[in-house]
Design a protein around this motif. Structure first.
Motif, PDB file in Angstrom:
ATOM      1  N   THR A 266       0.950  -1.054   0.031  1.00  8.29           N
ATOM      2  CA  THR A 266      -0.179   0.000   0.136  1.00  8.29           C
ATOM      3  C   THR A 266       1.010   1.456  -0.021  1.00  8.29           C
ATOM      4  O   THR A 266       1.808   1.266   0.727  1.00  8.29           O
ATOM      5  CB  THR A 266      -0.835  -0.146   1.146  1.00  8.29           C
ATOM      6  OG1 THR A 266      -1.579  -1.129   1.200  1.00  8.29           O
ATOM      7  CG2 THR A 266      -1.866   1.198   1.253  1.00  8.29           C
ATOM      8  N   PHE A 267       0.604   2.161  -0.901  1.00 10.36           N
ATOM      9  CA  PHE A 267       1.098   3.612  -0.836  1.00 10.36           C
ATOM     10  C   PHE A 267       0.100   4.377  -1.237  1.00 10.36           C
ATOM     11  O   PHE A 267      -1.076   4.105  -1.979  1.00 10.36           O
ATOM     12  CB  PHE A 267       2.301   3.665  -1.911  1.00 10.36           C
ATOM     13  CG  PHE A 267       2.127   3.295  -3.256  1.00 10.36           C
ATOM     14  CD1 PHE A 267       1.867   4.052  -4.109  1.00 10.36           C
ATOM     15  CD2 PHE A 267       2.083   1.796  -3.529  1.00 10.36           C
ATOM     16  CE1 PHE A 267       1.467   3.792  -5.559  1.00 10.36           C
ATOM     17  CE2 PHE A 267       2.131   1.394  -4.739  1.00 10.36           C
ATOM     18  CZ  PHE A 267       1.678   2.382  -5.672  1.00 10.36           C
ATOM     19  N   PRO A 268       0.211   5.691  -1.041  1.00  9.09           N
ATOM     20  CA  PRO A 268      -0.631   6.786  -1.492  1.00  9.09           C
ATOM     21  C   PRO A 268      -0.825   6.964  -2.705  1.00  9.09           C
ATOM     22  O   PRO A 268       0.167   7.381  -3.472  1.00  9.09           O
ATOM     23  CB  PRO A 268      -0.255   8.095  -0.497  1.00  9.09           C
ATOM     24  CG  PRO A 268       0.951   8.069  -0.349  1.00  9.09           C
ATOM     25  CD  PRO A 268       1.143   6.249  -0.215  1.00  9.09           C
ATOM     26  N   ILE A 269      -2.022   6.800  -3.347  1.00  7.50           N
ATOM     27  CA  ILE A 269      -2.269   7.057  -5.044  1.00  7.50           C
ATOM     28  C   ILE A 269      -3.706   6.988  -5.112  1.00  7.50           C
ATOM     29  O   ILE A 269      -4.511   6.286  -4.551  1.00  7.50           O
ATOM     30  CB  ILE A 269      -1.528   6.002  -5.770  1.00  7.50           C
ATOM     31  CG1 ILE A 269      -1.713   6.319  -7.276  1.00  7.50           C
ATOM     32  CG2 ILE A 269      -2.011   4.665  -5.339  1.00  7.50           C
ATOM     33  CD1 ILE A 269      -0.709   5.263  -8.024  1.00  7.50           C
ATOM     34  N   SER A 270      -4.298   7.980  -6.103  1.00  4.37           N
ATOM     35  CA  SER A 270      -5.404   8.086  -6.733  1.00  4.37           C
ATOM     36  C   SER A 270      -5.638   7.436  -7.930  1.00  4.37           C
ATOM     37  O   SER A 270      -4.723   7.462  -8.735  1.00  4.37           O
ATOM     38  CB  SER A 270      -5.779   9.452  -6.691  1.00  4.37           C
ATOM     39  OG  SER A 270      -6.075  10.070  -5.401  1.00  4.37           O
ATOM     40  N   ALA A 271      -6.721   6.600  -8.294  1.00  8.23           N
ATOM     41  CA  ALA A 271      -7.087   6.051  -9.654  1.00  8.23           C
ATOM     42  C   ALA A 271      -5.632   5.316  -9.851  1.00  8.23           C
ATOM     43  O   ALA A 271      -5.193   5.464 -11.097  1.00  8.23           O
ATOM     44  CB  ALA A 271      -7.212   7.126 -10.613  1.00  8.23           C
ATOM     45  N   PRO A 272      -5.160   4.383  -9.363  1.00  6.97           N
ATOM     46  CA  PRO A 272      -3.894   3.666  -9.486  1.00  6.97           C
ATOM     47  C   PRO A 272      -3.986   2.849 -10.951  1.00  6.97           C
ATOM     48  O   PRO A 272      -2.927   2.869 -11.487  1.00  6.97           O
ATOM     49  CB  PRO A 272      -3.754   2.733  -8.290  1.00  6.97           C
ATOM     50  CG  PRO A 272      -5.087   2.420  -7.936  1.00  6.97           C
ATOM     51  CD  PRO A 272      -5.939   3.700  -7.875  1.00  6.97           C
ATOM     52  N   HIS A 273      -5.030   2.209 -11.228  1.00  7.61           N
ATOM     53  CA  HIS A 273      -5.044   1.564 -12.450  1.00  7.61           C
ATOM     54  C   HIS A 273      -4.802   2.452 -13.754  1.00  7.61           C
ATOM     55  O   HIS A 273      -4.107   2.164 -14.497  1.00  7.61           O
ATOM     56  CB  HIS A 273      -6.302   0.642 -12.683  1.00  7.61           C
ATOM     57  CG  HIS A 273      -6.432  -0.445 -11.596  1.00  7.61           C
ATOM     58  ND1 HIS A 273      -7.264  -0.318 -10.648  1.00  7.61           N
ATOM     59  CD2 HIS A 273      -5.752  -1.632 -11.735  1.00  7.61           C
ATOM     60  CE1 HIS A 273      -7.150  -1.442  -9.693  1.00  7.61           C
ATOM     61  NE2 HIS A 273      -6.243  -2.328 -10.472  1.00  7.61           N
ATOM     62  N   PHE A 274      -5.454   3.443 -13.413  1.00  5.57           N
ATOM     63  CA  PHE A 274      -5.497   4.747 -14.704  1.00  5.57           C
ATOM     64  C   PHE A 274      -4.055   5.065 -14.664  1.00  5.57           C
ATOM     65  O   PHE A 274      -3.345   5.317 -15.683  1.00  5.57           O
ATOM     66  CB  PHE A 274      -6.612   5.703 -14.053  1.00  5.57           C
ATOM     67  CG  PHE A 274      -6.389   6.868 -15.268  1.00  5.57           C
ATOM     68  CD1 PHE A 274      -6.960   6.588 -16.588  1.00  5.57           C
ATOM     69  CD2 PHE A 274      -5.756   8.148 -15.152  1.00  5.57           C
ATOM     70  CE1 PHE A 274      -6.857   7.448 -17.603  1.00  5.57           C
ATOM     71  CE2 PHE A 274      -5.729   8.878 -16.111  1.00  5.57           C
ATOM     72  CZ  PHE A 274      -6.101   8.730 -17.038  1.00  5.57           C
ATOM     73  N   VAL A 275      -3.610   5.233 -13.789  1.00 12.32           N
ATOM     74  CA  VAL A 275      -2.127   5.885 -13.416  1.00 12.32           C
ATOM     75  C   VAL A 275      -0.972   5.153 -14.225  1.00 12.32           C
ATOM     76  O   VAL A 275      -0.149   5.676 -15.109  1.00 12.32           O
ATOM     77  CB  VAL A 275      -1.724   6.274 -11.918  1.00 12.32           C
ATOM     78  CG1 VAL A 275      -0.199   6.544 -12.068  1.00 12.32           C
ATOM     79  CG2 VAL A 275      -2.490   7.392 -11.166  1.00 12.32           C
ATOM     80  N   PHE A 276      -0.973   3.924 -14.007  1.00  8.24           N
ATOM     81  CA  PHE A 276      -0.162   2.725 -14.642  1.00  8.24           C
ATOM     82  C   PHE A 276      -0.716   2.616 -15.787  1.00  8.24           C
ATOM     83  O   PHE A 276       0.075   2.343 -16.658  1.00  8.24           O
ATOM     84  CB  PHE A 276      -0.151   1.796 -13.513  1.00  8.24           C
ATOM     85  CG  PHE A 276       0.247   1.772 -12.329  1.00  8.24           C
ATOM     86  CD1 PHE A 276       1.891   2.436 -12.125  1.00  8.24           C
ATOM     87  CD2 PHE A 276      -0.128   1.573 -11.157  1.00  8.24           C
ATOM     88  CE1 PHE A 276       2.420   2.580 -10.936  1.00  8.24           C
ATOM     89  CE2 PHE A 276       0.351   1.801  -9.899  1.00  8.24           C
ATOM     90  CZ  PHE A 276       1.549   2.417  -9.735  1.00  8.24           C
ATOM     91  N   TYR A 277      -1.862   2.808 -16.325  1.00 10.69           N
ATOM     92  CA  TYR A 277      -2.107   2.861 -17.565  1.00 10.69           C
ATOM     93  C   TYR A 277      -1.705   3.800 -18.285  1.00 10.69           C
ATOM     94  O   TYR A 277      -1.062   3.490 -19.497  1.00 10.69           O
ATOM     95  CB  TYR A 277      -3.815   2.714 -17.789  1.00 10.69           C
ATOM     96  CG  TYR A 277      -4.386   2.732 -19.295  1.00 10.69           C
ATOM     97  CD1 TYR A 277      -4.310   1.580 -20.046  1.00 10.69           C
ATOM     98  CD2 TYR A 277      -4.818   3.893 -19.492  1.00 10.69           C
ATOM     99  CE1 TYR A 277      -4.782   1.519 -21.159  1.00 10.69           C
ATOM    100  CE2 TYR A 277      -5.292   4.039 -20.852  1.00 10.69           C
ATOM    101  CZ  TYR A 277      -5.240   2.965 -21.851  1.00 10.69           C
ATOM    102  OH  TYR A 277      -5.644   2.967 -22.975  1.00 10.69           O
ATOM    103  N   VAL A 278      -1.729   4.989 -17.827  1.00  9.26           N
ATOM    104  CA  VAL A 278      -1.168   6.129 -18.835  1.00  9.26           C
ATOM    105  C   VAL A 278       0.446   5.986 -18.759  1.00  9.26           C
ATOM    106  O   VAL A 278       1.036   6.309 -19.557  1.00  9.26           O
ATOM    107  CB  VAL A 278      -1.416   7.522 -18.065  1.00  9.26           C
ATOM    108  CG1 VAL A 278      -0.720   8.493 -18.310  1.00  9.26           C
ATOM    109  CG2 VAL A 278      -3.058   7.656 -18.052  1.00  9.26           C
ATOM    110  N   TRP A 279       0.956   5.709 -17.528  1.00 12.77           N
ATOM    111  CA  TRP A 279       2.465   5.415 -17.552  1.00 12.77           C
ATOM    112  C   TRP A 279       2.936   4.567 -18.635  1.00 12.77           C
ATOM    113  O   TRP A 279       3.807   4.639 -19.308  1.00 12.77           O
ATOM    114  CB  TRP A 279       2.913   5.098 -16.268  1.00 12.77           C
ATOM    115  CG  TRP A 279       4.382   4.901 -16.099  1.00 12.77           C
ATOM    116  CD1 TRP A 279       5.260   3.930 -15.866  1.00 12.77           C
ATOM    117  CD2 TRP A 279       5.363   6.165 -15.964  1.00 12.77           C
ATOM    118  NE1 TRP A 279       6.446   4.338 -16.060  1.00 12.77           N
ATOM    119  CE2 TRP A 279       6.633   5.568 -15.927  1.00 12.77           C
ATOM    120  CE3 TRP A 279       5.051   7.634 -16.023  1.00 12.77           C
ATOM    121  CZ2 TRP A 279       7.645   6.420 -16.006  1.00 12.77           C
ATOM    122  CZ3 TRP A 279       6.249   8.308 -15.823  1.00 12.77           C
ATOM    123  CH2 TRP A 279       7.331   7.711 -15.745  1.00 12.77           C
ATOM    124  N   SER A 280       2.075   3.336 -18.758  1.00 13.91           N
ATOM    125  CA  SER A 280       2.678   2.401 -19.939  1.00 13.91           C
ATOM    126  C   SER A 280       2.353   2.986 -21.339  1.00 13.91           C
ATOM    127  O   SER A 280       3.356   2.667 -21.969  1.00 13.91           O
ATOM    128  CB  SER A 280       1.642   1.219 -19.817  1.00 13.91           C
ATOM    129  OG  SER A 280       1.894   0.267 -20.748  1.00 13.91           O
TER     130      SER A 280
END
Length: 845
Positions: A266-280
């Motif tokens: 666990t770490f502080p992040i909002s919309a994690p799936h979307f964040v990593f989708y964008v990063w990809s």
């Protein structure tokens, strides 16, 4: 005194010395350039700070700040604490000769020289582990990104120096602790925490093999975004380990079969799936020196909608879990919301909890291929309704037929219309493999003659398979590809079950495809990024409103929308007050796989398209959870919440459509005998021109109940209207108790005089059981007729085996090994000889 003659210095020798001198000077220059400013090995221990990358929501709120990969989320481990399996997996896939080579790939350097001589670009790949350490930890980002011979040589010099200054174990430790494993994980400890929620010390063989395959293409093999690609790469790593004698073949197989459980610390992040989708997406578009240069990425996401979706998903899954009558085993769900006009992604939720390892919550199910069930059917019907596809049919299949008033057969027109009659009766199809396929409806019942509107609205399976059989798999797949379904490209993989969800699609793709219907047949590529600026505020990339691409006739798109938004069309299946109604015009379709592993609801208004998937990330089946019970309530709640306070929008009807009154069952022009009429929408020019022939009047002798003839007294003659169905539907009609017209020797007014075999199905294979008496192993030969018959005969391989003089025309035949062709022949009461299409079947001993 004679002076000696001076012999001039040979010109060739002077030229040779000049060339050698030039070569010597050039070599000195090259050597100087290669070694000048060559980084010191001391940089291996430096953590160079770089600006963070900020991911923002569409309103400018910070979603997540990506820090220096060598910073706070980067933990190193000594080699002794890294599992041997991880070390061996890495060496097998990256540098099999690591412990014996001098730190450089001599063959790779020679190849680079050859490419350079030919004027080509030196691409990365084939570098030793030592070279990768030198490149990634010693060269600056700009030089690291160069694909030149000069960079390759400098990298090799540094690798050779590393080999002289450090032991092989030290170099391997450096590699494992600094390499990029994707998903913002640098170093194997960070990767273990990111993907499996545990320390690298506790990784097993299967987990090590998966991680070892990531560095070569982290975005491509990311198991949280591309599970199948990651599995395939893991298998390659395990096979290499077995080939190198590091593990046995059995150990490799066990590791391949091991189900992996993905989690994250666990770490502080909002919309994690979307964040990593964008990063990809960014990793695929920009090199590391750009990614970590202090970018600000403004995305399309609406954080309030994401929070709403997360709350609804958790609440609805909890309600399913609280059902004390049955354990539904529904633990996971995903949601995607798009603006169909712009393609902007407004919400993405990949699971109810990114950090819940028990459900593999870090896996983004919004981009994982899964079977869509009936949610794919609208694309099949769109192909059937499209006039442009009719030109591809040289001989359209005759699925349903009926006689006109002149007695001629009229086949289903091309294109189909929402009024087209389809017979939802037991139907056998022969697959590409040559075996019989008999589709069933979700309720295990057949519904007889239905319109295409009611078949699609009610999600009936048999008519959908007939629709795909009509348009052809290639045509349907071509349309699906144009609409954005990226995972259905291989036509050879699929049969007619494709229209029932037999292929895998991604939720984001299917949601986008439904957006095509809502956007009048125009596809807009889904987008997640509005703007990217560098550390100085300079715009690197900025979204512009797209014009889109027309991939479907706007009239066809509206017909599909009109059906999917028609509550009456789905009334028989879903009832009058289902969760598919949201209090405003909305088109929607559900989907459920036969084993309850996946269920879907995808729907749209003119301004919003939302897709929902419910299931389990580990692909285990749910228990009695259909699309309308699992994904449907989530879709309903989110649509109502997202559209609250917004004005109601109507779907705009395009020009080129017309309404006509039809007989509800046949879809043809009504006669005075048609008991139920309705107004239907047509592409102009496809309205019916023939009159209904299903409802026919018959003159009945009231005393005998038989057809009246010339000898019947007039006072005993009454006129009665009967529903006269094609032969293939007569068995269904009898089972439903629908009265059939009587016949006589002098008059027959039935619609069709052909015979049809109803059993066995074509291409069926039967097996004789050694555990049962052979005399009890029999099958039924069955047939139906469209006229009054004097006799009906079954002919097997040319020999008559049974002759029947009254219906039902059935005969029990004892199984015997062999290949068979069964024919049916008959003589009508008028003396006409008729026959039906033969079927083939096989009996295996």
């Amino acid at each position: 005194m004679t002076l000696p003659t001076l012999t001039p210095f040979p010109m060739r020798r002077r030229l040779t010395l000049s060339a050698l001198l030039t070569l010597f000077i050039a070599s000195l220059i090259v050597v100087h350039l290669l070694f000048v400013d060559l980084p010191s090995l001391n940089r291996l221990t430096e953590n160079l700070a770089v600006p963070s990358t900020k991911i923002l929501a569409r309103d400018g709120r910070l979603i997540y700040e990506i820090t220096d990969p060598a910073g706070m989320h980067h933990t190193t481990l000594p080699l002794s604490e890294i599992p041997l399996a991880c070390q061996q997996a890495t060496i097998s896939v990256e540098d099999a000769s690591f412990y014996s080579n001098p730190g450089v790939d001599v063959v790779g350097i020679a190849r680079a020289l050859w490419i350079n001589v030919r004027g080509g670009e030196v691409v990365a790949g084939g570098s030793t582990i030592t070279q990768q350490v030198a490149r990634n930890m010693l060269l600056d980002p700009r030089e690291r990104a160069e694909r030149t011979l000069f960079r390759k040589l400098r990298e090799s010099i540094l690798a050779w120096r590393l080999s002289q200054a450090y032991s092989k174990d030290q170099i391997l430790e450096l590699y494992l602790n600094q390499t990029n494993y994707g998903h913002l994980a640098h170093g194997i400890e960070s990767a273990a925490q990111t993907y499996f929620g545990k320390s690298a010390r506790n990784l097993d063989l299967a987990e090590c093999a998966l991680l070892a395959g990531l560095p070569q293409a982290p975005a491509l093999f990311d198991p949280l975004l591309n599970p199948q690609a990651a599995d395939d790469k893991q298998a390659i790593v395990l096979d290499l380990m077995a080939k190198n004698g590091l593990i046995t073949a059995d150990e490799a197989k066990l590791a391949k079969d091991e189900p992996l459980q993905f989690a994250a610390i666990t770490f502080p992040i909002s919309a994690p799936h979307f964040v990593f989708y964008v990063w990809s997406l960014l990793e695929q578009q920009y090199p590391p020196e750009v990614l970590y240069s202090g970018l600000t990425v403004t995305t399309t996401i609406d954080l309030d909608l994401v929070a709403t979706a997360e709350s609804i998903i958790r609440r609805r899954l909890e309600l399913l879990a609280d059902d004390e009558s049955v354990d539904h085993n529904a633990t996971d769900a995903a949601l995607v919301a798009l603006d169909p006009r712009t393609g902007q992604m407004l919400a993405m939720v990949g699971s109810p909890d990114y950090f819940d390892g028990e459900i593999s919550g870090s896996v983004n199910m919004a981009v994982a291929p899964r079977q869509p069930g009936s949610a794919i059917k609208p694309i099949t019907y769109a192909a059937a309704f499209d006039p442009a596809l009719c030109t591809q049919f040289s001989n359209p299949p005759i699925l349903d037929s009926h006689e006109t008033e002149s007695g001629e057969l009229e086949i289903g027109d091309c294109p189909w219309t929402p009024a087209t009659m389809i017979l939802d009766v037991r139907t056998a199809f022969v697959t590409a493999e040559g075996i019989s396929y008999v589709p069933l409806n979700y309720d295990r019942n057949f519904h007889g003659p239905v319109s295409a509107r009611d078949a699609l609205g009610g999600s009936l399976n048999v008519p959908a398979v007939k629709a795909l059989d009509h348009v052809g798999i290639d045509s349907m797949l071509a349309l699906a590809g144009r609409m954005g379904l990226t995972t259905l490209s291989d036509a050879d993989r699929f049969g007619l079950a494709l229209t029932l969800g037999g292929g895998e699609v991604r939720l984001i793709d299917l949601t986008s495809a439904f957006g095509v219907f809502g956007n009048g047949g125009v596809r807009v590529e889904p987008t997640a990024v509005l703007r990217i600026t560098d550390a100085s505020g300079n715009v690197i990339e900025e979204w512009r409103p797209p014009s889109g691409e027309r991939v479907l006739d706007e009239r066809v798109a509206f017909l599909i929308t009109d059906i999917l938004s028609d509550n009456n069309a789905r009334l028989a299946t879903f009832g009058p007050n289902s969760v598919l109604q949201i209090g405003r015009p909305a088109a929607v379709k559900t989907g459920t796989t036969t084993d309850f592993r996946d269920n879907w609801t995808v729907g749209y208004t003119p301004e919003l398209t939302v897709g929902v998937w419910v299931g389990n990330a580990d692909n285990s089946p749910m228990v009695n959870v259909s699309g309308v019970a699992g994904a449907g309530p989530i879709w309903h709640d989110f649509m109502r919440a997202a559209l609250t306070g917004k004005p109601e929008s109507q779907f705009a009807q395009p020009p080129g459509l017309a309404r006509a009154e039809v007989c509800a069952m046949s879809g043809l022009l009504p006669t005075e005998h048609c008991p139920l009429r309705r107004s239907e929408l047509f592409i102009d020019g496809t309205q019916p021109t023939a009159h209904d022939t299903l409802y026919q009047p018959f003159r009945i002798d009231s005393a005998t109940g038989l057809l009246a003839d010339d000898s019947t007294p007039p006072e005993r003659i009454v006129t009665q209207v009967f529903l006269v169905l094609p032969p293939e539907a007569q068995e269904w009609a009898r089972a439903k108790g629908i009265p059939q017209p009587p016949t006589s020797n002098s008059q027959s007014q039935t619609s069709n005089s052909k015979l049809q075999i109803t059993s066995p199905d074509d291409a069926t294979v039967f097996n004789i059981s050694p555990r049962l008496p052979i005399i009890s192993q029999q099958i039924i030969f069955g047939a139906v007729a469209g006229a009054a018959m004097r006799e009906v005969s079954f002919v097997l391989n040319g020999d008559v085996v049974a002759t029947l003089v009254e219906p039902p025309y059935q005969y029990f035949w004892q199984l015997a090994p062999g290949q068979y062709e069964l024919e049916v022949r008959g003589i009508t009461t008028n003396g006409e000889r008729v026959s039906g299409e033969a079927v083939g079947f096989t009996v295996k001993p």
